[in-house]
Design a protein around this motif. Sequence first.
Motif, PDB file in Angstrom:
ATOM      1  N   PRO A  66      32.081  36.212  52.284  1.00 21.48           N
ATOM      2  CA  PRO A  66      33.768  35.312  51.511  1.00 21.48           C
ATOM      3  C   PRO A  66      34.575  36.527  51.156  1.00 21.48           C
ATOM      4  CG  PRO A  66      32.057  35.323  50.107  1.00 21.48           C
ATOM      5  CD  PRO A  66      31.782  36.222  51.047  1.00 21.48           C
ATOM      6  N   GLY A  68      38.922  36.952  48.896  1.00 20.81           N
ATOM      7  CA  GLY A  68      40.125  35.905  48.309  1.00 20.81           C
ATOM      8  C   GLY A  68      41.033  36.937  48.956  1.00 20.81           C
ATOM      9  N   GLY A  69      41.366  37.853  48.427  1.00 17.94           N
ATOM     10  CA  GLY A  69      42.729  38.552  48.181  1.00 17.94           C
ATOM     11  C   GLY A  69      42.903  40.130  48.675  1.00 17.94           C
ATOM     12  N   ASN A  70      40.837  40.556  49.089  1.00 18.35           N
ATOM     13  CA  ASN A  70      40.639  42.268  49.446  1.00 18.35           C
ATOM     14  C   ASN A  70      41.456  43.180  48.612  1.00 18.35           C
ATOM     15  OD1 ASN A  70      39.801  43.450  51.119  1.00 18.35           O
ATOM     16  ND2 ASN A  70      40.558  43.197  53.350  1.00 18.35           N
ATOM     17  N   THR A  71      41.726  43.107  46.941  1.00 12.29           N
ATOM     18  CA  THR A  71      41.580  44.277  46.464  1.00 12.29           C
ATOM     19  C   THR A  71      40.910  44.583  45.786  1.00 12.29           C
ATOM     20  OG1 THR A  71      42.111  42.519  44.625  1.00 12.29           O
ATOM     21  CG2 THR A  71      44.114  42.650  45.912  1.00 12.29           C
ATOM     22  N   GLY A  72      39.712  43.931  45.732  1.00 11.90           N
ATOM     23  CA  GLY A  72      38.184  44.510  45.247  1.00 11.90           C
ATOM     24  C   GLY A  72      38.472  46.217  45.603  1.00 11.90           C
ATOM     25  N   GLY A  76      33.129  45.600  48.420  1.00 17.55           N
ATOM     26  CA  GLY A  76      32.538  43.296  48.218  1.00 17.55           C
ATOM     27  C   GLY A  76      32.974  43.146  49.257  1.00 17.55           C
ATOM     28  N   THR A 139      42.442  37.094  43.904  1.00 13.83           N
ATOM     29  CA  THR A 139      42.702  35.551  44.055  1.00 13.83           C
ATOM     30  C   THR A 139      42.043  34.910  42.782  1.00 13.83           C
ATOM     31  OG1 THR A 139      40.667  35.158  45.037  1.00 13.83           O
ATOM     32  CG2 THR A 139      43.275  35.350  46.454  1.00 13.83           C
ATOM     33  N   ASN A 143      38.444  37.200  41.407  1.00 14.60           N
ATOM     34  CA  ASN A 143      38.800  37.574  39.608  1.00 14.60           C
ATOM     35  C   ASN A 143      37.659  37.760  38.779  1.00 14.60           C
ATOM     36  OD1 ASN A 143      41.778  36.475  38.787  1.00 14.60           O
ATOM     37  ND2 ASN A 143      41.065  38.724  39.815  1.00 14.60           N
ATOM     38  N   ALA A 145      34.293  36.461  40.978  1.00 15.48           N
ATOM     39  CA  ALA A 145      32.772  36.936  41.627  1.00 15.48           C
ATOM     40  C   ALA A 145      32.822  38.103  41.053  1.00 15.48           C
ATOM     41  CB  ALA A 145      33.623  36.543  42.433  1.00 15.48           C
ATOM     42  N   THR A 146      33.969  38.913  40.954  1.00 13.05           N
ATOM     43  CA  THR A 146      34.262  40.355  40.315  1.00 13.05           C
ATOM     44  C   THR A 146      33.906  40.303  38.861  1.00 13.05           C
ATOM     45  OG1 THR A 146      36.292  40.869  40.231  1.00 13.05           O
ATOM     46  CG2 THR A 146      35.089  41.478  42.309  1.00 13.05           C
ATOM     47  N   GLY A 149      38.487  42.405  34.567  1.00 11.38           N
ATOM     48  CA  GLY A 149      38.658  43.535  33.599  1.00 11.38           C
ATOM     49  C   GLY A 149      40.345  42.911  33.383  1.00 11.38           C
ATOM     50  N   GLU A 199      29.852  38.554  42.930  1.00  5.72           N
ATOM     51  CA  GLU A 199      30.143  39.302  44.203  1.00  5.72           C
ATOM     52  C   GLU A 199      29.958  38.576  45.520  1.00  5.72           C
ATOM     53  OE1 GLU A 199      30.142  43.283  43.958  1.00  5.72           O
ATOM     54  OE2 GLU A 199      29.376  43.306  41.957  1.00  5.72           O
ATOM     55  N   ILE A 205      33.078  30.037  44.874  1.00  5.33           N
ATOM     56  CA  ILE A 205      33.076  29.892  44.087  1.00  5.33           C
ATOM     57  C   ILE A 205      34.894  28.861  44.926  1.00  5.33           C
ATOM     58  CG2 ILE A 205      34.277  30.102  42.152  1.00  5.33           C
ATOM     59  CD1 ILE A 205      32.658  32.775  42.082  1.00  5.33           C
ATOM     60  N   GLU A 433      34.255  47.304  35.296  1.00  5.74           N
ATOM     61  CA  GLU A 433      34.821  45.811  35.248  1.00  5.74           C
ATOM     62  C   GLU A 433      35.127  46.165  37.345  1.00  5.74           C
ATOM     63  OE1 GLU A 433      38.851  46.102  33.595  1.00  5.74           O
ATOM     64  OE2 GLU A 433      39.752  47.848  34.980  1.00  5.74           O
ATOM     65  N   ASN A 470      26.780  37.067  51.922  1.00  2.00           N
ATOM     66  CA  ASN A 470      27.133  38.254  51.787  1.00  2.00           C
ATOM     67  C   ASN A 470      26.192  39.428  51.269  1.00  2.00           C
ATOM     68  OD1 ASN A 470      29.644  40.550  51.286  1.00  2.00           O
ATOM     69  ND2 ASN A 470      29.679  39.679  49.596  1.00  2.00           N
TER      70      ASN A 470
HETATM   71  C1  LIG Z   1      46.234  48.015  42.383  1.00  2.00           C
HETATM   72  C2  LIG Z   1      45.366  47.571  41.660  1.00  2.00           C
HETATM   73  C3  LIG Z   1      44.817  47.567  40.300  1.00  2.00           C
HETATM   74  C4  LIG Z   1      43.305  46.748  40.063  1.00  2.00           C
HETATM   75  N1  LIG Z   1      43.507  46.556  38.440  1.00  2.00           N
HETATM   76  C5  LIG Z   1      42.470  45.697  38.019  1.00  2.00           C
HETATM   77  C6  LIG Z   1      41.668  46.043  37.119  1.00  2.00           C
HETATM   78  O1  LIG Z   1      42.763  46.302  36.468  1.00  2.00           O
HETATM   79  N2  LIG Z   1      40.517  45.704  36.471  1.00  2.00           N
HETATM   80  C7  LIG Z   1      39.907  44.867  37.719  1.00  2.00           C
HETATM   81  O2  LIG Z   1      38.951  44.234  36.919  1.00  2.00           O
HETATM   82  N3  LIG Z   1      40.125  44.948  38.805  1.00  2.00           N
HETATM   83  C8  LIG Z   1      40.872  45.511  39.343  1.00  2.00           C
HETATM   84  N4  LIG Z   1      41.652  46.106  40.456  1.00  2.00           N
HETATM   85  C9  LIG Z   1      40.617  45.193  41.600  1.00  2.00           C
HETATM   86  C10 LIG Z   1      40.282  44.041  42.039  1.00  2.00           C
HETATM   87  O3  LIG Z   1      41.551  43.477  41.686  1.00  2.00           O
HETATM   88  C11 LIG Z   1      39.408  43.580  41.986  1.00  2.00           C
HETATM   89  O4  LIG Z   1      38.147  43.527  41.700  1.00  2.00           O
HETATM   90  C12 LIG Z   1      39.794  41.206  41.740  1.00  2.00           C
HETATM   91  O5  LIG Z   1      38.902  40.614  41.038  1.00  2.00           O
HETATM   92  C13 LIG Z   1      39.633  40.948  43.012  1.00  2.00           C
HETATM   93  O6  LIG Z   1      39.916  40.470  43.717  1.00  2.00           O
HETATM   94  P1  LIG Z   1      40.279  39.376  44.465  1.00  2.00           P
HETATM   95  O7  LIG Z   1      40.468  38.099  45.378  1.00  2.00           O
HETATM   96  O8  LIG Z   1      41.368  41.136  45.654  1.00  2.00           O
HETATM   97  O9  LIG Z   1      39.046  39.758  45.873  1.00  2.00           O
HETATM   98  P2  LIG Z   1      38.450  40.084  47.053  1.00  2.00           P
HETATM   99  O10 LIG Z   1      38.340  42.137  47.035  1.00  2.00           O
HETATM  100  O11 LIG Z   1      38.366  39.673  48.000  1.00  2.00           O
HETATM  101  O12 LIG Z   1      36.487  39.818  46.634  1.00  2.00           O
HETATM  102  C14 LIG Z   1      35.759  40.731  45.457  1.00  2.00           C
HETATM  103  C15 LIG Z   1      34.748  40.281  45.585  1.00  2.00           C
HETATM  104  O13 LIG Z   1      34.720  38.998  45.479  1.00  2.00           O
HETATM  105  C16 LIG Z   1      34.065  38.347  46.321  1.00  2.00           C
HETATM  106  N5  LIG Z   1      34.661  37.218  46.535  1.00  2.00           N
HETATM  107  C17 LIG Z   1      36.131  37.108  46.733  1.00  2.00           C
HETATM  108  N6  LIG Z   1      36.482  35.410  46.524  1.00  2.00           N
HETATM  109  C18 LIG Z   1      35.273  34.825  46.369  1.00  2.00           C
HETATM  110  C19 LIG Z   1      35.045  33.983  46.144  1.00  2.00           C
HETATM  111  N7  LIG Z   1      35.648  32.314  45.565  1.00  2.00           N
HETATM  112  N8  LIG Z   1      34.113  33.195  45.981  1.00  2.00           N
HETATM  113  C20 LIG Z   1      32.650  33.697  44.809  1.00  2.00           C
HETATM  114  N9  LIG Z   1      32.844  35.657  45.693  1.00  2.00           N
HETATM  115  C21 LIG Z   1      34.396  35.728  46.360  1.00  2.00           C
HETATM  116  C22 LIG Z   1      34.085  39.141  47.525  1.00  2.00           C
HETATM  117  O14 LIG Z   1      33.335  38.865  48.774  1.00  2.00           O
HETATM  118  C23 LIG Z   1      33.218  40.465  47.142  1.00  2.00           C
HETATM  119  O15 LIG Z   1      32.786  40.916  46.711  1.00  2.00           O
HETATM  120  C24 LIG Z   1      41.863  46.062  40.446  1.00  2.00           C
HETATM  121  C25 LIG Z   1      43.002  46.333  42.011  1.00  2.00           C
HETATM  122  C26 LIG Z   1      44.380  47.516  42.253  1.00  2.00           C
HETATM  123  C27 LIG Z   1      44.237  47.416  44.657  1.00  2.00           C
END
Ligand SMILES: Cc1cc2nc3c(=O)[nH]c(=O)nc-3n(C[C@H](O)[C@H](O)[C@H](O)COP(=O)(O)OP(=O)(O)OC[C@H]3O[C@@H](n4cnc5c(N)ncnc54)[C@H](O)[C@@H]3O)c2cc1C
Length: 476
Positions: A66, A68-72, A76, A139, A143, A145-146, A149, A199, A205, A433, A470
Amino acid sequence: MNDSKLLETFQLAVKSKILIEGIEQYLSDWRGVYQGKTKFVIFPQTTLEVSKVVKLANKFNVPIVPQGGNTGLCGGATPDKSGNSILINLSKLNKIRSIDLLGNTISVEGGCVLETILSETDKNDRVFPINLAAKGSCTVGGNLATNAGGINVLKYGLTRDLVLGVEVVLPTGEIINNLTSLHKDNTGYAFHKILVGSEGTLGIITAATIKIFQKPKAKISSFIKVKNINESIKTLHSLQSYSGGNIEAFEIMSKPILDIVHRQFPNLSKPFPEIPELALLVEFSTTSELDLITDSTGETFFQNRIIEIMSMLIENELIEDAIISKSEYQNKELWDIRENANIAQMQEGFQLKLDISIPIKEISEFWSDTYNKIKLYHSNVKICVFGHLGDGNLHYNLMDKNPEEPYVKENQIILKELVYEQVSKFSGSFSAEHGIGQLKINELKKYKEKNTFDLIKRIKKSMDPKNIMNPGKIFY
Ligand SMILES: Cc1cc2nc3c(=O)[nH]c(=O)nc-3n(C[C@H](O)[C@H](O)[C@H](O)COP(=O)(O)OP(=O)(O)OC[C@H]3O[C@@H](n4cnc5c(N)ncnc54)[C@H](O)[C@@H]3O)c2cc1C
């Protein structure tokens, strides 16, 4: 079944967009540390479509990643290199389903971008409590799934504290609709809490109901110069007792990271003529109209209160100096410094990124003890610390003092171990976090209490016996 037959089967069964080419952006993580392969990327637009995709994957034993925004920051959402999996990108499942301004809850779909939710709640005079620098891309599903914070944990709590219910597609494809908006619901296990922080290993979700809060009537930020970490902790304590619960965020930035931010982004404002050794960025907020009443000088009660508190801290020599914002524009200028820390550091060069948390009462000792150990054994290392001091979460990042003499990359295993042993010694966590993903699998096994670790694995096995959701994330 070969790949083209499998693709055809999915194409016939679901209406979702499927890509097999031009998918590079989905196959590596934000930092570019992990690269993987996939059979195809699929973009479901409804929960039913997600369910159909997962049912098919389950039937043909195809692993699912799975995304989302791929910012993890832990890899993951990146598939492994085998190319055996399919990647489900949730970005098209992105509606805000409802907002309840009386009950103060919002229901959103998993692929909804955080910034969209922040602006929707803002328009409705509410605050969505999850906020992080990646808000423009991450996304809400990611948020959750991780268990993200961010900067507001001190005031509102961690994502897990804020979620009231989830809708999720299990590894079997079954849809579980637990999308309650009840603040109190003691009817059996809090299943949704297990999904938060899983994760993508227990299910997808597809929607969540999350608490929202009254929007502050005013915010004031202060950039504070402090002598050392000990005074920073005392400042936190003093501000908590004098500000009457007005602290929204309490961040710390050390000189090395401030140097990097200003070098990479020279146009950002510099609160002090010289970059301080240690700075705090504190945000105060008020939801009371009464605080907005002005005095004869035009200052509000709220402004006067913050100015008074800061003056008192300077008089008591707890802090050395403080800049206090006078407008939203100045607030933003100060926060731009903090929010650009991650990207500035990435642009600057290799960094060993460690996301740790330490009990607040132990932070001062952890800080000096770890600093001394690194200086003693690894004098080429620059310690760049910033993070959410208010909740004990430090981004403890190590870089080369002199980029001409690379040291950190070659010695990252030993450096990581040094810091994690320190974290363990001070009863902290090696993953505050950002989660485990692929990055911290070994550490989870090493540092998690054994029975808890075994229980987590048993939960995974009972929910995903075929290990299609995953795989290779959190544990092997
Ligand atoms: C500049 C920057 C600043 C950041 N600051 C913070 C911060 O202050 N605090 C913090 O906690 N994190 C921070 N992060 C990390 C990241 O943004 C978070 O982990 C965010 O919650 C990931 O969301 P995403 O949609 O990009 O998830 P993704 O990177 O796409 O996925 C992250 C994990 O969640 C799973 N996943 C995604 N979507 C779903 C879904 N719908 N259902 C089930 N599993 C799913 C994926 O399989 C993967 O394991 C930061 C990242 C960057 C690049």
